[in-house]
Write an enzyme that holds these catalytic residues in place. Structure first.
Site, PDB file in Angstrom:
ATOM      1  N   GLN A  33       0.808  -1.232   0.000  1.00  0.00           N
ATOM      2  CA  GLN A  33       0.000   0.000   0.000  1.00  0.00           C
ATOM      3  C   GLN A  33       0.837   1.276   0.000  1.00  0.00           C
ATOM      4  O   GLN A  33       0.326   2.348  -0.304  1.00  0.00           O
ATOM      5  CB  GLN A  33      -0.956   0.010   1.198  1.00  0.00           C
ATOM      6  CG  GLN A  33      -2.089  -1.012   1.099  1.00  0.00           C
ATOM      7  CD  GLN A  33      -3.133  -0.668   0.026  1.00  0.00           C
ATOM      8  OE1 GLN A  33      -3.246   0.476  -0.424  1.00  0.00           O
ATOM      9  NE2 GLN A  33      -3.886  -1.670  -0.400  1.00  0.00           N
ATOM     10  N   CYS A  45      -9.267  -6.647  -0.568  1.00  0.00           N
ATOM     11  CA  CYS A  45      -9.572  -7.833  -1.351  1.00  0.00           C
ATOM     12  C   CYS A  45     -10.938  -8.387  -1.039  1.00  0.00           C
ATOM     13  O   CYS A  45     -11.347  -9.383  -1.595  1.00  0.00           O
ATOM     14  CB  CYS A  45      -8.465  -8.859  -1.176  1.00  0.00           C
ATOM     15  SG  CYS A  45      -6.912  -8.162  -1.728  1.00  0.00           S
TER      16      CYS A  45
HETATM   17  N1  PLP Z   1      -0.833  -6.742   0.803  1.00  0.00           N
HETATM   18  C1  PLP Z   1      -1.636  -5.677   0.954  1.00  0.00           C
HETATM   19  C2  PLP Z   1      -1.394  -4.736   2.086  1.00  0.00           C
HETATM   20  C3  PLP Z   1      -2.676  -5.445   0.057  1.00  0.00           C
HETATM   21  O1  PLP Z   1      -3.480  -4.379   0.220  1.00  0.00           O
HETATM   22  C4  PLP Z   1      -2.873  -6.349  -1.014  1.00  0.00           C
HETATM   23  C5  PLP Z   1      -4.020  -6.166  -1.941  1.00  0.00           C
HETATM   24  O2  PLP Z   1      -5.061  -5.695  -1.561  1.00  0.00           O
HETATM   25  C6  PLP Z   1      -1.992  -7.439  -1.136  1.00  0.00           C
HETATM   26  C7  PLP Z   1      -0.986  -7.600  -0.218  1.00  0.00           C
HETATM   27  C8  PLP Z   1      -2.127  -8.412  -2.250  1.00  0.00           C
HETATM   28  O3  PLP Z   1      -1.626  -7.880  -3.448  1.00  0.00           O
HETATM   29  P1  PLP Z   1      -2.038  -8.503  -4.856  1.00  0.00           P
HETATM   30  O4  PLP Z   1      -3.446  -8.097  -5.121  1.00  0.00           O
HETATM   31  O5  PLP Z   1      -1.086  -7.882  -5.830  1.00  0.00           O
HETATM   32  O6  PLP Z   1      -1.839  -9.981  -4.753  1.00  0.00           O
END
Ligand code: PLP
Length: 381
Positions: free
Chosen positions: A177, A327
């Site tokens: 982030q 997510c």
């Molecule tokens: N780590 C954090 C803090 C996130 O906000 C996210 C996605 O929302 C992820 C990891 C995962 O990233 P990615 O969507 O590229 O797999």
């Protein structure tokens, strides 16, 4: 009016990023592992992108490995460090992203000891507790996120890096982030692993990177061909890599300008909400500009029977926001982050997250709609 305030979930692709990617979708389609000219041309584009990312991080190109995104990068760093560096103990927190939390939980089932660092009522790390955990546990991996995706809390990564150095612990930070929203100088930060995901900074989805400090030698998480200097099997996402580097270059080219603009939106929303809705509060420290991501504002609404419908009603009004994690956008149910805070769980929670494309008019519209929708319990009897 259509308003997108869910930029911590994902961002709109920058048109210049799309233009940079296009030739690698249409003309330059060779496999970068091929030794003929079609392949070599594409290999050059990947290595140029790697150098660009490394330069922006003040790192060496050999320390940057492209992955399918943040989740894979987090998994690689944590799992490979544990299996190859004799790690017996992991320090993390209860409010990490599931990419970290679920990875750590799966390692606990294999006998790795997990310690969760204490957090205060607002979800901020207790650094004294962190130090006492480090002191009493050798062979430790610390995995703590730089910026929380739900409430925006920032970790003092310089401080944690210094502590890890003092107690010879490995330090992985999920920087998804904060990457390309803040500068990360890898020669100054004592970080073993950091992470980027292009779709959080106006790049394409499905591409990210893992920074591995050169002093760490780990083996691949995904086995296969010799791609990424034997660190990650699988044909490279060439246009994704080109897009990621371009997006990062654009972000760095006017980081202060973007920050000023977005901070202005956030401050405006805080002030408007305070003057419009009685009893409004903010989750975590998201209203403290010095200690939270400037892109995230997590609003805490007084208890109301219709709070479950808030996001739905905002959606009807054309406003896309989120109630829980990036997510699980669109859901306010079961946020493991909000559950860890000392807050009235009957209160509603909405995460507004901003980008350079948002405007003050959009903030005004969202506050107006929220005020219309929001009826305090006392008046809805
Ligand atoms: N780590 C954090 C803090 C996130 O906000 C996210 C996605 O929302 C992820 C990891 C995962 O990233 P990615 O969507 O590229 O797999």
């Amino acid at each position: 009016m259509k308003v997108y305030f869910d930029n911590a979930a994902t961002t709109a692709i920058d048109l210049d990023v799309f233009e940079a990617m296009k030739p690698y979708m249409l003309e330059h389609f060779g496999n970068p592992s091929s030794i003929h000219s079609h392949g070599r041309q594409v290999r050059t584009a990947i290595e140029r992108s790697r150098k660009k990312v490394a330069d922006l991080l003040n790192a060496a190109p050999a320390e940057v490995f492209f992955t399918s995104g943040g989740t894979e990068a987090d998994n690689t760093a944590i799992r490979c460090t544990v299996s190859e560096k004799g790690i017996k103990h992991i320090i993390t927190s209860k409010i990490e992203h599931h990419a970290v939390l679920h990875t750590v939980e799966s390692l606990a089932k294999r006998g790795i000891k997990i310690s969760y660092v204490n957090l205060n009522d607002q979800g901020q790390v207790d650094y004294d507790h962190l130090e006492s955990l480090l002191k009493s546990n050798p062979n430790t991996l610390v995995t703590l996120m730089h910026a929380n995706n739900e409430i925006g809390n920032l970790l003092d990564i310089e401080k944690v890096g210094e502590m890890c150095k003092e107690y010879s612990a490995c330090f992985h930070s999920d920087t998804v982030q904060s990457m390309a929203h803040y500068t990360h100088d890898m020669r100054k930060l004592n970080l073993d692993f950091a992470v980027g995901s292009a779709h959080k900074f106006h790049g394409p989805k499905g591409i990210g990177f893992l920074y591995i400090n050169h002093e760490n030698k780990i083996h691949p998480f995904i086995h296969g061909g010799a791609q990424e200097r034997n660190m990650r099997g699988g044909t490279e996402n060439v246009y994704g890599i080109v897009g990621l580097a371009k997006a990062m270059e654009i972000a760095y080219s006017d980081m202060e300008g973007h920050r000023k603009h977005i901070e202005g939106l956030k401050t405006h929303m805080i002030e408007k909400l305070k003057s419009t809705i009685d009893g409004i509060a903010f989750n975590g420290v998201s209203d403290d500009l010095n200690n939270s991501l400037y892109t995230v504002l997590n609003v805490c609404l007084p208890p109301n029977d219709d709070n479950d419908m808030l996001l739905f009603n905002l959606d009807i009004a054309g406003i896309s926001a989120s109630g829980g994690s990036a997510c699980s956008s669109g859901s306010s149910i079961g946020s493991h982050v909000l559950a860890e805070l000392n807050r009235d769980q009957n209160r509603g929670a909405i995460r507004f997250s901003f980008s350079k494309y948002n405007t003050l008019e959009e903030v005004d519209y969202a506050v107006e709609k929220l005020a219309e929708l929001y009826q305090p319990e006392t008046t809805s009897v």
